[in-house]
Every structure is written in C-alpha cells, then in structure tokens.
Design an enzyme around this catalytic site. Structure first.
Site, PDB file in Angstrom:
ATOM      1  N   ASP A 199       3.575  -5.988  -9.238  1.00 56.10           N
ATOM      2  CA  ASP A 199       3.625  -7.105  -8.316  1.00 56.10           C
ATOM      3  C   ASP A 199       4.042  -8.493  -8.835  1.00 56.10           C
ATOM      4  O   ASP A 199       4.122  -8.841  -9.981  1.00 56.10           O
ATOM      5  CB  ASP A 199       2.129  -7.519  -7.968  1.00 56.10           C
ATOM      6  CG  ASP A 199       2.359  -7.941  -6.508  1.00 56.10           C
ATOM      7  OD1 ASP A 199       3.160  -8.162  -5.637  1.00 56.10           O
ATOM      8  OD2 ASP A 199       0.916  -8.461  -6.033  1.00 56.10           O
ATOM      9  N   ASN A 204       5.460  -0.902   2.858  1.00 56.14           N
ATOM     10  CA  ASN A 204       6.573  -1.701   2.513  1.00 56.14           C
ATOM     11  C   ASN A 204       7.938  -1.556   3.279  1.00 56.14           C
ATOM     12  O   ASN A 204       8.914  -2.425   3.449  1.00 56.14           O
ATOM     13  CB  ASN A 204       7.138  -1.402   1.103  1.00 56.14           C
ATOM     14  CG  ASN A 204       6.450  -2.101  -0.133  1.00 56.14           C
ATOM     15  OD1 ASN A 204       6.213  -1.595  -1.123  1.00 56.14           O
ATOM     16  ND2 ASN A 204       5.501  -3.337   0.297  1.00 56.14           N
ATOM     17  N   TRP A 205       7.765  -0.451   4.256  1.00 52.09           N
ATOM     18  CA  TRP A 205       8.671  -0.013   5.337  1.00 52.09           C
ATOM     19  C   TRP A 205       8.797  -1.263   6.249  1.00 52.09           C
ATOM     20  O   TRP A 205       9.786  -1.571   6.916  1.00 52.09           O
ATOM     21  CB  TRP A 205       8.723   1.015   5.898  1.00 52.09           C
ATOM     22  CG  TRP A 205       8.772   2.281   4.906  1.00 52.09           C
ATOM     23  CD1 TRP A 205       7.857   3.206   4.674  1.00 52.09           C
ATOM     24  CD2 TRP A 205      10.218   2.792   4.589  1.00 52.09           C
ATOM     25  NE1 TRP A 205       8.459   4.161   3.809  1.00 52.09           N
ATOM     26  CE2 TRP A 205       9.766   3.919   3.747  1.00 52.09           C
ATOM     27  CE3 TRP A 205      11.255   2.263   4.556  1.00 52.09           C
ATOM     28  CZ2 TRP A 205      10.733   4.606   3.011  1.00 52.09           C
ATOM     29  CZ3 TRP A 205      12.308   3.164   3.879  1.00 52.09           C
ATOM     30  CH2 TRP A 205      12.099   4.323   3.112  1.00 52.09           C
ATOM     31  N   ARG A 246      -2.175  -4.319 -12.753  1.00 53.95           N
ATOM     32  CA  ARG A 246      -1.714  -5.128 -11.657  1.00 53.95           C
ATOM     33  C   ARG A 246      -1.223  -6.324 -12.016  1.00 53.95           C
ATOM     34  O   ARG A 246      -2.023  -7.070 -12.621  1.00 53.95           O
ATOM     35  CB  ARG A 246      -2.403  -5.136 -10.282  1.00 53.95           C
ATOM     36  CG  ARG A 246      -1.956  -5.952  -9.449  1.00 53.95           C
ATOM     37  CD  ARG A 246      -2.645  -5.934  -8.047  1.00 53.95           C
ATOM     38  NE  ARG A 246      -1.693  -6.424  -6.935  1.00 53.95           N
ATOM     39  CZ  ARG A 246      -1.635  -5.908  -5.715  1.00 53.95           C
ATOM     40  NH1 ARG A 246      -2.486  -5.371  -5.299  1.00 53.95           N
ATOM     41  NH2 ARG A 246      -0.766  -6.670  -4.796  1.00 53.95           N
ATOM     42  N   SER A 251      -4.628  -2.275  -3.095  1.00 54.43           N
ATOM     43  CA  SER A 251      -3.376  -2.047  -2.068  1.00 54.43           C
ATOM     44  C   SER A 251      -2.982  -0.483  -1.687  1.00 54.43           C
ATOM     45  O   SER A 251      -1.946  -0.356  -1.725  1.00 54.43           O
ATOM     46  CB  SER A 251      -2.318  -2.910  -2.543  1.00 54.43           C
ATOM     47  OG  SER A 251      -2.554  -4.084  -2.577  1.00 54.43           O
TER      48      SER A 251
HETATM   49  C1  FPP Z   1       6.097  -5.911  -5.249  1.00 52.60           C
HETATM   50  O1  FPP Z   1       6.300  -7.155  -5.547  1.00 52.60           O
HETATM   51  C2  FPP Z   1       7.051  -5.004  -5.725  1.00 52.60           C
HETATM   52  C3  FPP Z   1       7.642  -3.999  -4.871  1.00 52.60           C
HETATM   53  C4  FPP Z   1       7.380  -3.974  -3.649  1.00 52.60           C
HETATM   54  C5  FPP Z   1       8.624  -3.254  -5.412  1.00 52.60           C
HETATM   55  C6  FPP Z   1       8.781  -2.930  -6.844  1.00 52.60           C
HETATM   56  C7  FPP Z   1       9.978  -2.473  -7.318  1.00 52.60           C
HETATM   57  C8  FPP Z   1      10.489  -2.461  -8.393  1.00 52.60           C
HETATM   58  C9  FPP Z   1      10.094  -3.240  -9.656  1.00 52.60           C
HETATM   59  C10 FPP Z   1      12.062  -2.126  -8.403  1.00 52.60           C
HETATM   60  C11 FPP Z   1      12.544  -1.280  -9.434  1.00 52.60           C
HETATM   61  C12 FPP Z   1      11.650   0.082  -9.398  1.00 52.60           C
HETATM   62  C13 FPP Z   1      11.951   1.109 -10.198  1.00 52.60           C
HETATM   63  C14 FPP Z   1      11.243   2.011 -10.435  1.00 52.60           C
HETATM   64  C15 FPP Z   1      13.518   1.199 -10.984  1.00 52.60           C
HETATM   65  P1  FPP Z   1       6.613  -8.083  -4.575  1.00 52.60           P
HETATM   66  O2  FPP Z   1       7.888  -8.084  -3.809  1.00 52.60           O
HETATM   67  O3  FPP Z   1       5.526  -7.916  -3.254  1.00 52.60           O
HETATM   68  O4  FPP Z   1       6.367  -9.639  -4.873  1.00 52.60           O
HETATM   69  P2  FPP Z   1       5.605 -10.786  -4.254  1.00 52.60           P
HETATM   70  O5  FPP Z   1       4.262 -10.389  -4.004  1.00 52.60           O
HETATM   71  O6  FPP Z   1       5.646 -11.927  -5.235  1.00 52.60           O
HETATM   72  O7  FPP Z   1       6.388 -10.851  -3.069  1.00 52.60           O
END
Ligand code: FPP
Length: 238
Positions: free
Chosen positions: A12, A60-61, A180, A188
């Site tokens: 995250d 996430n979609w 996390r 989540s």
């Molecule tokens: C959550 O952070 C993260 C994700 C939904 C995507 C995780 C994906 C990667 C780290 C990309 C690479 C993965 C691999 C396996 C190569 P967020 O975007 O929700 O963060 P925020 O809460 O700060 O908005």
C-alpha cells in the site's frame, strides 16, 4: 531468528508516495515494482521460501481506467523483464484470483511463466491478481454446492479441509506473516480464509520506500511473537 515460511504483503501507499512528490500515481506503482524485486531478493537472503503479493484486488477494477491499464501494462513489463530471473533463481510463479478478468495477453504471459517454473519446489512467488478473499470463498462454496447438487459430495462431510481444497491454491500454506505498508491496519479482503492464524504487521513506510531495514524490522517483530494457534504454551500446559 525464527523466520516465516510464507510472508504476504499488502503493498500500500504507491499513490500517496507519488502524489507527495508531485508525480502521477502510476509513477508510484512503477517505484513499487522496484520494491517487489528488492523484497524478493531479501526474502531469498533470509531463506523465506514463499512470498505472496496483493498486486491487484477485485475492487481495484473500479479505479480510473488510465490507472487500471497502466497497472496491467506494468505487470506485463515486469513479467517480461523478470521471467528469466525467476527461472534462474528457481522461483515458481503462481497466480491466484479471477484470472479470467485479466487482459488476455497478460494472462497468457503469466501462464507461460507459471508453466516454465512449475517444476520448482523450493521458492514461490504468488501474485494475487483480480483477487478478493470473499470472492475466493464464494467460489469455493459454489464449487462444493455443485458437487453436493450432483450427489458427489455428502454435505455432512464438508469440513475445513474439504472446504480449503476448493480455494484457488489449495496446497499453498497459510501466510505466517502479513505485512501492510503505509500505515493502514486492515486486511482489505486479502487472504480471508488463510489469515486465521497469521501474524499481522503494519509499518508507516510507503511500499516504494520499503527497504532492507524495514524488512528486517518486520522479521524481528515476527520473531518476537508467541504463536499458540489457540492452544497453550508448553510451560502452561500443566
Ligand atoms: C496499493 O497502493 C497498490 C496497488 C493497488 C497496486 C500494487 C502494485 C504494484 C506495487 C505494482 C507492481 C506489482 C508487481 C507484482 C510487479 P495504492 O495505489 O492504493 O496507494 P494509495 O493508498 O497511496 O493510493
């Protein structure tokens, strides 16, 4: 040090990390992909055989399509770059989730690397993609219900182990430790069945910044926990 056999990460904070630097959210995910490489290498040096990553949830979609497409493309590029490395290091790649939701090209590339590494029995990298714990449990229930309806399964015989045999990766051991990043303290919808006795660890560090010291801190915290799985410590048995 008592290290986990299976460590799972809720990665995250990519978006916030990027925004704090005046960059688009995708830059945070790109930096997050670098952390994935770092974490895999650290897991190897600590002798942790199984690493699971919550890379994309069923929820996430609903993100803006630009971000969704960017993430799918990033995953594809990661695989292109890292597939040989996984093979050379003897790491088995596995995917869990609604893979039928994934772009066909990504699904194909994942399947190719899964096949290529299927024979490895030491280390595993589990990518949770279009994954949701409730979705997984509902799918397992559906699969059992079908077999009950056709007379293959006696409902009285449904116990924890039969139920678990219908999960996405039935042979995957439960995670010992779920980490996390970015300060939140919730699951989540991650590994809801498998987390029954997992130790939970939250760090304020954003995923792109999660480094060697943070990894070690999580492992030291894990090593200090007493895991009783609902029983008593041997000294308290008398
Ligand atoms: C959550 O952070 C993260 C994700 C939904 C995507 C995780 C994906 C990667 C780290 C990309 C690479 C993965 C691999 C396996 C190569 P967020 O975007 O929700 O963060 P925020 O809460 O700060 O908005």
């Amino acid at each position: 040090m008592n290290t986990p056999k299976h460590i799972a990460f809720i990665m995250d904070g990519n978006g916030r990390w990027a925004r704090a630097r005046g960059m688009p959210r995708l830059k945070g995910h790109e930096a997050g992909a670098e952390t994935v490489k770092r974490v895999l290498s650290l897991a190897g040096s600590y002798g942790i055989p199984i690493v699971s990553l919550y890379a994309f949830s069923v929820e996430n979609w609903s993100r803006p399509s630009l971000e969704v497409r960017g993430l799918m493309s990033l995953l594809g590029r990661f695989l292109e770059r890292e597939a040989d490395e996984l093979f050379d290091k003897g790491i088995r790649l596995r995917v869990m989730g609604r893979r039928e939701d994934l772009p066909a090209a990504l699904d194909k590339a994942l399947a190719k690397t899964e096949e290529r590494t299927a024979g490895f029995s030491g280390r595993q990298l589990v990518l949770c993609l279009s994954y949701g714990g409730r979705t997984e449990i509902a799918a397992a229930a559906r699969s059992l219900a079908r077999d009950v309806a056709s007379g293959l399964v006696d409902p009285e015989k449904i116990d924890e182990s039969l139920f678990a045999s219908r999960l996405y990766l039935p042979d995957l051991p439960d995670p010992d430790l779920i980490v996390r990043t970015s300060g939140e303290r919730r699951l989540s919808n991650f590994l809801l069945w498998q987390c029954a006795y997992s130790e939970l660890y939250s760090t304020p560090v954003a995923w792109p910044d999660f480094g060697e010291d943070d990894f070690r801190a999580a492992l030291e915290d894990f090593a200090s926990r007493q895991r009783r799985f609902g029983g008593l410590e041997p000294a308290a048995q008398a």
